[in-house]
Design an enzyme around this catalytic site. Sequence first.
Site, mmCIF file in Angstrom:
data_model
loop_
_atom_site.group_PDB
_atom_site.id
_atom_site.type_symbol
_atom_site.label_atom_id
_atom_site.label_comp_id
_atom_site.label_asym_id
_atom_site.label_seq_id
_atom_site.Cartn_x
_atom_site.Cartn_y
_atom_site.Cartn_z
ATOM 1 N N CYS A 1 -4.457 5.601 -1.597
ATOM 2 C CA CYS A 1 -5.068 4.805 -2.665
ATOM 3 C C CYS A 1 -5.090 5.590 -3.969
ATOM 4 O O CYS A 1 -5.600 6.718 -3.993
ATOM 5 C CB CYS A 1 -6.493 4.403 -2.266
ATOM 6 N N ASP B 1 0.828 -1.202 0.000
ATOM 7 C CA ASP B 1 0.000 0.000 0.000
ATOM 8 C C ASP B 1 0.864 1.254 0.000
ATOM 9 O O ASP B 1 0.507 2.267 -0.603
ATOM 10 C CB ASP B 1 -0.926 -0.006 1.221
ATOM 11 N N HIS C 1 -8.351 -2.009 8.484
ATOM 12 C CA HIS C 1 -7.360 -1.325 7.654
ATOM 13 C C HIS C 1 -7.744 0.148 7.639
ATOM 14 O O HIS C 1 -8.792 0.516 7.107
ATOM 15 C CB HIS C 1 -7.384 -1.908 6.240
ATOM 16 N N HIS D 1 -6.609 4.497 7.366
ATOM 17 C CA HIS D 1 -5.706 5.563 6.945
ATOM 18 C C HIS D 1 -5.785 6.705 7.959
ATOM 19 O O HIS D 1 -6.699 6.764 8.782
ATOM 20 C CB HIS D 1 -6.052 6.042 5.541
#
Length: 306
Positions: free
Chosen positions: A241, A16, A208, A210
């Site tokens: 992303c 990522d 998950h 951010h």
Amino acid sequence: MSGAAQVEIVEVGPRDGFQSIGPLIPTPTKIALIEQLHAAGIRRMETTSFVSASALPQLADAPAIVAAVARMPTLDSQVLVPTARHAERALAAGARHLSAVLSVSERHNMGNVRRTPMESVADYTQMVAMMPADASMRLNLATSFDCPHVGRIDRDAVLALLEPLVAASADVEIALCDTTGHADPAQVRGLFAAAADRFPQVRAWAFHGHDTYGLGAANVLAAWDVGIRIFDAAVAGLGGCPFAPGATGNVATEDLIWMFDHMGVETGIDLQKLVDAARAVAELPGAQVGGRVRQALGARACLAAS
């Protein structure tokens, strides 16, 4: 720390994080950083992704990464695969822990893999059917909390999409993903509680997140409060992303290790060695980093030296 609470950290920086860096990172540099993270105690890592080389040229060396990490028997290396075709490529290259991904948001899923969420559900069912006996699967449900195109995602939409996914296989780990970093602790706590209650047969749940609005660690703690024990994080807060404009990096691994260490929760990761790796990652050309612990410990070291 015998008898202590434990948490499993999944380091996603090499996938990522690296995918968001413009200048190509040489494959030997990637492998050296993966080895440094492993030496810090990280035992599970998303090391690469099998995707279109034209879409993400940074990850075109995925077969070489899989071959390299195969020489690290104590590392659980998972690789991201957005479609069954790419899952076939990953398995052929020797990957044995796949990480499938689809989005709750139709607009996000169309932008990512050019198909509707239900078409991706059918594709995921094919992946489940092709899995060898010696391989395992994780499912990442992107935009479970927010979409860059349509905003906040309704909880019922997430639960509705989970129905056919869990029917395909409950013997997977399912990660609910805050793809944009817009989630808040109450939303995280509520969705995980509802999902675990609706689908008790699921083997494990993961989060998950951010850190776009500085709530990455707070959201992790909210998930912890409702029983989640598997968390994705990226060394030095790398991430972002390509299909979620404005999203910043994942919550920094070193920030989570600092938090859990001070909570008395066992991670198995050496914070100082991890911070050393984070500093090496931060020096990569084009890397956009985040997190606070690396900087705080660096400032403390400078003060002590003076």
